[in-house]
Design an enzyme around this catalytic site. Sequence first.
Site, PDB file in Angstrom:
ATOM      1  N   SER A   1      -7.753   2.569  -2.031  1.00  0.00           N
ATOM      2  CA  SER A   1      -7.131   3.261  -0.817  1.00  0.00           C
ATOM      3  C   SER A   1      -7.626   3.102   0.711  1.00  0.00           C
ATOM      4  CB  SER A   1      -7.575   4.962  -1.877  1.00  0.00           C
ATOM      5  OG  SER A   1      -7.489   5.969  -1.444  1.00  0.00           O
TER       6      SER A   1
ATOM      7  N   ASP B   1       0.502   9.623  -8.001  1.00  0.00           N
ATOM      8  CA  ASP B   1      -0.086   9.666  -7.009  1.00  0.00           C
ATOM      9  C   ASP B   1      -0.035  10.714  -6.068  1.00  0.00           C
ATOM     10  OD1 ASP B   1      -1.763   8.983  -4.590  1.00  0.00           O
ATOM     11  OD2 ASP B   1      -2.376   6.606  -4.776  1.00  0.00           O
TER      12      ASP B   1
ATOM     13  N   HIS C   1      -4.068   8.714  -8.621  1.00  0.00           N
ATOM     14  CA  HIS C   1      -4.510   7.642  -7.491  1.00  0.00           C
ATOM     15  C   HIS C   1      -5.895   7.103  -7.689  1.00  0.00           C
ATOM     16  CE1 HIS C   1      -5.558   6.823  -3.137  1.00  0.00           C
ATOM     17  NE2 HIS C   1      -6.278   7.573  -3.169  1.00  0.00           N
TER      18      HIS C   1
END
Length: 272
Positions: A95, A223, A252
């Site tokens: 991320s 995601d 995610h």
Amino acid sequence: MPYITAADGAQIFYKDWGSGQPVIFSHGWPLNGDAWDVEMKLAADNGFRAIAHDRRGHGRSDQTWAGNDMDTYAADLAALVDELGLTDILLVGHSTGGGEVVRFAARHGAGRVAKIATAGAVPPIMVKTESNPGGLPIDVFDGIRAGVLADRSQFFQDLSESFFGINQGYAVSQGQRDQFWRLGMQMGLKGAYDCIKAFSETDFTSDLEALDIPFFLAHGDADQIVPIDDAALRTAKIAKNVQLKVYPGAPHGIAGEYQKALGADLIAFFTS
């Protein structure tokens, strides 16, 4: 506990497990280095030196008023690498951490980084702009800022649902949701707020263009936080030497079967 001192004097916490070729793990927002514990142990068990730091403003690192931006995050990582004298580095970022390792590799990693891997990473840029019409509207990130300011604790509890894909039927324990909340609550409010701009509005296009090392690009096609179409699928067209791996149904958050598959793929990538 081990710390290094950044250029502005900020104390950056890190963990250092095992021995061998170094693997640096960079965490996502709003977490800290503990989010990588399973992967760190896996790497150390397989003969690597696993290192994970808490980004400034997060976890056990200093909660600085200034410097909560991607350039400084990458510079802090460079300070860690310098302090530990690391070479032949394997980078892994999730991320926001994916953006951090991409910027570090492009601006500070020449001759020191061997390979890079990201999962659910924010590059090339998340926010919608004229040059990125498929991005998320700025209102989305304004809403995150408002949630963090109004009631950070409840916001993180609620966010764990889409983070782990629970609203889409992905099986995640309450304990994992609680850990997401716990790590998020260790972050300082100023760092939490500023990092939203850093992960959403930073443009990593030129960084991606500069990379020529092997790049393992992992992303779940379910995601909801960093949608794959405007992230990994675009990154794969910009960066060189990319191995794209799409995980069907994966959210995610790195958990469950996705975590097991990603861990095995990372070790295979490291040793290839």
